[in-house]
Each structure stands twice: as C-alpha cells, then as structure tokens.
Scaffold this active site. Sequence first.
Site, PDB file in Angstrom:
ATOM      1  N   GLY A  13     -14.004  -5.447  -9.041  1.00 56.96           N
ATOM      2  CA  GLY A  13     -13.458  -4.487  -9.997  1.00 56.96           C
ATOM      3  C   GLY A  13     -14.088  -3.112  -9.910  1.00 56.96           C
ATOM      4  O   GLY A  13     -14.076  -2.358 -10.886  1.00 56.96           O
ATOM      5  N   SER A  14     -14.606  -2.742  -8.737  1.00 58.73           N
ATOM      6  CA  SER A  14     -15.196  -1.397  -8.636  1.00 58.73           C
ATOM      7  C   SER A  14     -14.115  -0.325  -8.771  1.00 58.73           C
ATOM      8  O   SER A  14     -14.375   0.765  -9.275  1.00 58.73           O
ATOM      9  CB  SER A  14     -15.975  -1.237  -7.326  1.00 58.73           C
ATOM     10  OG  SER A  14     -15.112  -1.216  -6.212  1.00 58.73           O
ATOM     11  N   MET A  95      -5.431 -10.132  -5.232  1.00 55.17           N
ATOM     12  CA  MET A  95      -5.289 -10.763  -3.927  1.00 55.17           C
ATOM     13  C   MET A  95      -4.197 -11.839  -3.897  1.00 55.17           C
ATOM     14  O   MET A  95      -4.243 -12.750  -3.078  1.00 55.17           O
ATOM     15  CB  MET A  95      -6.643 -11.310  -3.461  1.00 55.17           C
ATOM     16  CG  MET A  95      -7.705 -10.217  -3.325  1.00 55.17           C
ATOM     17  SD  MET A  95      -7.174  -8.722  -2.425  1.00 55.17           S
ATOM     18  CE  MET A  95      -7.466  -9.273  -0.749  1.00 55.17           C
ATOM     19  N   HIS A  96      -3.202 -11.706  -4.764  1.00 51.60           N
ATOM     20  CA  HIS A  96      -1.991 -12.524  -4.645  1.00 51.60           C
ATOM     21  C   HIS A  96      -0.846 -11.611  -4.235  1.00 51.60           C
ATOM     22  O   HIS A  96      -0.806 -10.440  -4.637  1.00 51.60           O
ATOM     23  CB  HIS A  96      -1.604 -13.140  -5.993  1.00 51.60           C
ATOM     24  CG  HIS A  96      -2.359 -14.378  -6.343  1.00 51.60           C
ATOM     25  ND1 HIS A  96      -2.874 -15.239  -5.420  1.00 51.60           N
ATOM     26  CD2 HIS A  96      -2.651 -14.918  -7.562  1.00 51.60           C
ATOM     27  CE1 HIS A  96      -3.468 -16.235  -6.046  1.00 51.60           C
ATOM     28  NE2 HIS A  96      -3.360 -16.074  -7.336  1.00 51.60           N
ATOM     29  N   LEU A  98       2.799 -10.490  -4.850  1.00 56.71           N
ATOM     30  CA  LEU A  98       3.734 -10.581  -5.973  1.00 56.71           C
ATOM     31  C   LEU A  98       5.153 -10.803  -5.450  1.00 56.71           C
ATOM     32  O   LEU A  98       5.612 -10.111  -4.542  1.00 56.71           O
ATOM     33  CB  LEU A  98       3.676  -9.297  -6.800  1.00 56.71           C
ATOM     34  CG  LEU A  98       2.379  -9.099  -7.586  1.00 56.71           C
ATOM     35  CD1 LEU A  98       2.380  -7.730  -8.245  1.00 56.71           C
ATOM     36  CD2 LEU A  98       2.168 -10.198  -8.614  1.00 56.71           C
ATOM     37  N   ASN A 112      -0.181  -0.251  -5.397  1.00 54.07           N
ATOM     38  CA  ASN A 112      -1.194  -1.079  -4.741  1.00 54.07           C
ATOM     39  C   ASN A 112      -2.173  -0.202  -3.975  1.00 54.07           C
ATOM     40  O   ASN A 112      -1.804   0.823  -3.408  1.00 54.07           O
ATOM     41  CB  ASN A 112      -0.504  -2.041  -3.763  1.00 54.07           C
ATOM     42  CG  ASN A 112      -1.490  -2.954  -3.052  1.00 54.07           C
ATOM     43  OD1 ASN A 112      -2.381  -3.535  -3.670  1.00 54.07           O
ATOM     44  ND2 ASN A 112      -1.347  -3.086  -1.732  1.00 54.07           N
ATOM     45  N   HIS A 114      -4.909  -0.358  -0.859  1.00 50.58           N
ATOM     46  CA  HIS A 114      -5.238  -1.196   0.292  1.00 50.58           C
ATOM     47  C   HIS A 114      -6.267  -0.478   1.171  1.00 50.58           C
ATOM     48  O   HIS A 114      -6.115   0.723   1.441  1.00 50.58           O
ATOM     49  CB  HIS A 114      -3.969  -1.507   1.093  1.00 50.58           C
ATOM     50  CG  HIS A 114      -4.219  -2.481   2.209  1.00 50.58           C
ATOM     51  ND1 HIS A 114      -4.683  -3.758   1.988  1.00 50.58           N
ATOM     52  CD2 HIS A 114      -4.101  -2.348   3.560  1.00 50.58           C
ATOM     53  CE1 HIS A 114      -4.829  -4.370   3.149  1.00 50.58           C
ATOM     54  NE2 HIS A 114      -4.494  -3.543   4.112  1.00 50.58           N
ATOM     55  N   ASP A 155       1.245  -5.122   1.394  1.00 53.02           N
ATOM     56  CA  ASP A 155       0.541  -3.858   1.644  1.00 53.02           C
ATOM     57  C   ASP A 155       1.430  -2.841   2.361  1.00 53.02           C
ATOM     58  O   ASP A 155       1.043  -2.225   3.360  1.00 53.02           O
ATOM     59  CB  ASP A 155      -0.756  -4.119   2.435  1.00 53.02           C
ATOM     60  CG  ASP A 155      -1.716  -5.000   1.643  1.00 53.02           C
ATOM     61  OD1 ASP A 155      -1.846  -4.783   0.430  1.00 53.02           O
ATOM     62  OD2 ASP A 155      -2.321  -5.910   2.230  1.00 53.02           O
TER      63      ASP A 155
HETATM   64  C1  GAR Z   1     -10.453  -3.053  -2.486  1.00 46.53           C
HETATM   65  O1  GAR Z   1     -11.070  -2.716  -1.280  1.00 46.53           O
HETATM   66  C2  GAR Z   1      -8.941  -3.052  -2.343  1.00 46.53           C
HETATM   67  O2  GAR Z   1      -8.473  -2.047  -1.509  1.00 46.53           O
HETATM   68  C3  GAR Z   1      -8.706  -4.416  -1.738  1.00 46.53           C
HETATM   69  O3  GAR Z   1      -9.553  -5.245  -2.503  1.00 46.53           O
HETATM   70  C4  GAR Z   1     -10.746  -4.509  -2.833  1.00 46.53           C
HETATM   71  C5  GAR Z   1     -11.075  -4.700  -4.288  1.00 46.53           C
HETATM   72  O4  GAR Z   1     -12.333  -4.132  -4.594  1.00 46.53           O
HETATM   73  N1  GAR Z   1      -7.340  -4.799  -1.791  1.00 46.53           N
HETATM   74  C6  GAR Z   1      -6.709  -5.413  -0.794  1.00 46.53           C
HETATM   75  O5  GAR Z   1      -7.277  -5.778   0.226  1.00 46.53           O
HETATM   76  C7  GAR Z   1      -5.217  -5.652  -0.991  1.00 46.53           C
HETATM   77  N2  GAR Z   1      -4.647  -6.200   0.190  1.00 46.53           N
HETATM   78  P1  GAR Z   1     -12.799  -3.983  -6.106  1.00 46.53           P
HETATM   79  O6  GAR Z   1     -12.577  -5.344  -6.777  1.00 46.53           O
HETATM   80  O7  GAR Z   1     -14.241  -3.647  -6.037  1.00 46.53           O
HETATM   81  O8  GAR Z   1     -11.978  -2.913  -6.753  1.00 46.53           O
END
Ligand code: GAR
Length: 198
Positions: A13-14, A95-96, A98, A112, A114, A155
């Site tokens: 969740g950063s 990470m699901h 939709l 989204n 990515h 994505d």
């Molecule tokens: C992020 O790097 C985001 O881009 C990625 O998950 C991470 C979540 O980081 N998303 C994907 O890979 C989507 N395909 P966070 O929980 O620290 O925000």
Amino acid sequence: MPTRLALLISGNGSNLQAVIDAIRMRLLDAEIVIVVSNRKEAYGLQRATKAGIPTHYHPLKPYRDAGKDRAAYDTDLANLIARYQPDWIVLAGWMHILSNAFLQRFPYRVINLHPALPGQFPGVNAIERAYEAFQAGQIKKTGVMVHLVPDEEIDSGPILATRDVQIYRTDALETLEQRIHQVEHQVLIEALHRLIEG
Ligand code: GAR
C-alpha cells in the site's frame, strides 16, 4: 466537493500512502471513501485504518470453495464499492484481474497503476521481468504507467501517464524496485490530479 476515490490494494500500500499524503498536503482535492483488499494481511489496510479510512477485506477463497465463479466475486465487489459512490476506482497494486462483471458497472472509471512501460511485462512480477530482460540485453530502460481499464485485458488501456525509469548495470533488483516505486508515487498523483482537475 472533493472527488471520491475507492482504492483497491493487495499488499504494502505504498501507493495508497502516496494518495493519502497528497490529499493531506492538499495536492489532490479528493477523499478516499473506501479501501478494499483481497488479502487480510495487506499492510495497506493498516495504513488506511491509521488514516481513518473505512476498509473491507474481500477474499476470493470463499467463492472458490463454494464453487462460485469470478463474476460472482466481482459482482459482490462492485456492489460493495458502489455503496461508497466513488468517482474513480484506483487499482493501486490490486493483484486480481477484474472481469466485465465489475468493469461494466464502472465504465471508464477504473484506473490502474503498473510498474512497466505500456505494452511491456503485463501481469505479476513486472519489475523482476524487466530487470531480467535488461540483464539479457533485451531492454535498455523500463518505466511505470497509469491507464484506464476499459476491459479485461491485463495492464492495458488508454494511457493517462507514463514515465521512463532508467536501469543501471550496477542495480540490484531491490534498487530498481525502490526507484520504480518512488516514480510510481509521483506519477500516480500526477495522473489523479489531471483526472480530478478534468
Ligand atoms: C506497485 O508496484 C504497482 O504498480 C503494482 O503493484 C505494486 C503495489 O505496491 N501493480 C501491478 O503489478 C499490477 N499489475 P504498493 O502496494 O506498495 O502500492
């Protein structure tokens, strides 16, 4: 009226934290009305609770165990989120994938984030795959993108913001991950700012 955001997360969740901080600093005229996680232990849930934001845990397993399909899971997710009447739904590390059962409820309202450039490394472990592609001499740089989610393709969708991120030969994977996350935190806020200002 502040723009109403729903954030969907699966982990640290950063990026959620970046949005919380940007709202606090009045960089975004927005309010996070709900945070949903598919993982109970996602640290982002604690970040949300600390910021006074309502959270929901919406796991897939009970649906699988009951023999229900993804559309049932996504329909319940859409119903849950609709109650909070968000203007935008932000997939901040959700990470699901939709399905249309969800997306058709919020057409062109889902965005989204990515950690790769458009068309590159869709799906999980994008940073790791970019790092390996760099080591193999296949790419010279990577990047991040924020895009609309019009359909079930992973994505992919109309780009709202994108930024190159350099990879250096001396980089460890962790160094590249940190660099990408720092850039993501900026690019996500820029993209949201543009959407909110219309
Ligand atoms: C992020 O790097 C985001 O881009 C990625 O998950 C991470 C979540 O980081 N998303 C994907 O890979 C989507 N395909 P966070 O929980 O620290 O925000």
